[in-house]
Design an enzyme around this catalytic site. Sequence first.
Site, PDB file in Angstrom:
ATOM      1  CE1 TYR A 119       6.339   8.036  25.118  1.00  0.00           C
ATOM      2  CE2 TYR A 119       6.985   6.387  26.730  1.00  0.00           C
ATOM      3  CZ  TYR A 119       6.904   6.807  25.421  1.00  0.00           C
ATOM      4  OH  TYR A 119       7.374   5.989  24.414  1.00  0.00           O
TER       5      TYR A 119
ATOM      6  CB  SER B 240       6.261   2.416  25.189  1.00  0.00           C
ATOM      7  OG  SER B 240       7.381   2.649  26.027  1.00  0.00           O
TER       8      SER B 240
END
Length: 248
Positions: free
Chosen positions: A152, A139
């Site tokens: 995250y 990501s």
Amino acid sequence: MPNKLEFCEKVVLVTGCASGIGLAQAQAFLAQGAIVFGVDQNFSKTLPNEARFTFYQADISNYQQCQNLVSECLEKFGRIDILLNTAGKLDGYADILSTSLESWHEIMHTNLNSMFYLIQLVLPSMLKQKQGTIINMASIASFVAGGGGVAYTASKHAIAGLTKQVALDYANQGISVKAIAPGAIQTPMNAADFAGDGAMAKWVADETPVKRWGQAQEVAELTLFLASEKSSYLQGNIVPIDGGWLLK
């Protein structure tokens, strides 16, 4: 676009196949003639309905279930050529004081531990074949803060490290390891950003240099390239597809 014959009859194991990027990847490889073994915790009517697609329902945060699904895939097809570690979970952008111990472990188990499990379980068969491709879903949160909350972001930074180390360790044994780092991709996982008047989605698009959200199919097309021989000199790279977000 890779030569269609390149993926014909190749066995692709993809997690998170019921929606979003995982579904788009499954569809893209099927269109290229691959055999796809798709894994997801949930069944969906959007799953491909064709002979070369097999759906396996499992919770990849559970090691035993990962063992079972890899055994099932190898028993059915005899090999795994490409592993796409795509499944993941958001954390609601929670900061460290707002993150419960339960939530921290859930994000780590789903996003990071599952990749460790599956790579460790699939790698021996790839080494026996003397070839294999592993593509992890990283990501923009693998590079910078702000792409998620503390859990995250930590999990995605760790995925970058996992990718690089496995790539280094097995590059000379025919194993290709890379990761994709999406920015704002419109999928069911971030449907909340589009809820109501869609103010959050509009803000994200405005903050992205190309002024739009990406689509899952765009990530799937990048996956095809990274799994192809045309990218064979890429090893351990974390490849952004973010509309220019990381330029800021």
